[in-house]
Write an enzyme that holds these catalytic residues in place. Structure first.
Site, PDB file in Angstrom:
ATOM      1  N   VAL A 278      30.556  67.571 -13.170  1.00  0.00           N
ATOM      2  CA  VAL A 278      31.500  66.490 -13.499  1.00  0.00           C
ATOM      3  C   VAL A 278      31.253  65.272 -12.613  1.00  0.00           C
ATOM      4  O   VAL A 278      31.293  64.133 -13.081  1.00  0.00           O
ATOM      5  CB  VAL A 278      32.967  66.973 -13.401  1.00  0.00           C
ATOM      6  CG1 VAL A 278      33.931  65.851 -13.751  1.00  0.00           C
ATOM      7  CG2 VAL A 278      33.191  68.167 -14.334  1.00  0.00           C
ATOM      8  N   CYS A 279      30.942  65.487 -11.349  1.00  0.00           N
ATOM      9  CA  CYS A 279      30.659  64.371 -10.433  1.00  0.00           C
ATOM     10  C   CYS A 279      29.398  63.633 -10.865  1.00  0.00           C
ATOM     11  O   CYS A 279      29.344  62.403 -10.843  1.00  0.00           O
ATOM     12  CB  CYS A 279      30.503  64.873  -9.005  1.00  0.00           C
ATOM     13  SG  CYS A 279      32.002  65.621  -8.337  1.00  0.00           S
ATOM     14  N   THR A 280      28.384  64.383 -11.266  1.00  0.00           N
ATOM     15  CA  THR A 280      27.139  63.773 -11.718  1.00  0.00           C
ATOM     16  C   THR A 280      27.392  62.934 -12.970  1.00  0.00           C
ATOM     17  O   THR A 280      26.924  61.795 -13.068  1.00  0.00           O
ATOM     18  CB  THR A 280      26.074  64.869 -11.981  1.00  0.00           C
ATOM     19  OG1 THR A 280      25.886  65.613 -10.771  1.00  0.00           O
ATOM     20  CG2 THR A 280      24.749  64.266 -12.408  1.00  0.00           C
TER      21      THR A 280
ATOM     22  N   LEU B 267      29.454  59.660 -11.919  1.00  0.00           N
ATOM     23  CA  LEU B 267      28.707  58.629 -11.208  1.00  0.00           C
ATOM     24  C   LEU B 267      27.612  58.036 -12.088  1.00  0.00           C
ATOM     25  O   LEU B 267      27.301  56.853 -11.979  1.00  0.00           O
ATOM     26  CB  LEU B 267      28.162  59.179  -9.892  1.00  0.00           C
ATOM     27  CG  LEU B 267      29.249  59.613  -8.891  1.00  0.00           C
ATOM     28  CD1 LEU B 267      28.624  60.112  -7.599  1.00  0.00           C
ATOM     29  CD2 LEU B 267      30.250  58.511  -8.603  1.00  0.00           C
TER      30      LEU B 267
END
Length: 168
Positions: A48-50, A53
């Site tokens: 989810v972070c990838t 961003l």
């Protein structure tokens, strides 16, 4: 039960200096020539972070003239590898002891994971205006959710317009 209060619109943004993925100091006060978008995220190399961003990076022009930075509790070396692998065009800051996360009310309590980790950033987004005031704040308890990118861009646009009116 969270012990930290999340900051909200109108609050003064806590000043901080953290190290970038290139091991350089990055101070909020040095970047208030333009709006600053702070994107707190739980961890480098997580799905989810990838996705989050990359969504910002692929649309970075829409955030202009803001300074955009990602902040997590990962070590600078990990963030450097993450940024290099993903080719992010904005710096990633290491809040290794989660002090800044806590100041912004964007830190999970120890019960976030079964391992009892005490230094994990919540997914959160803030827009700080050049006066150092928070104009947008979103702290997500569900790490699977994404911040409202349209609201972030709209806030930056409003700050830019407001400044334009004052300069003429």
């Amino acid at each position: 039960m969270s012990t930290t209060r999340s900051l909200s619109k109108g609050d003064r943004a806590p000043r901080f200096t953290l190290y970038t993925d290139e091991a350089q100091p990055w101070a909020l006060s040095d970047h208030l020539d333009q709006p600053v978008v702070l994107l707190f995220f739980p961890g480098a190399f997580t799905s989810v972070c990838t996705t989050e961003l990359n969504a910002v990076n692929n649309d970075l022009g829409s955030f202009e003239p803001a300074h955009v930075v990602g902040i997590s509790t990962d070590a600078p070396a990990v963030l450097s590898e993450f940024r290099s692998t993903q080719q992010f065009e904005f710096p990633l800051l290491s809040d290794h002891d989660a002090t800044v996360c806590a100041e912004y009310g964007a830190k999970y309590d120890q019960n976030f994971t079964a391992m009892g980790l005490d230094r994990i950033a919540k997914r959160a987004a803030f827009v700080v205006d050049p006066a150092g005031t928070i104009q947008y704040a979103e702290v997500l308890d569900d790490a699977g959710q994404q911040p409202d990118f349209d609201a972030l861009k709209e806030t930056v646009r409003q700050i830019k317009e407001e400044r334009g009116r004052h300069e003429h």
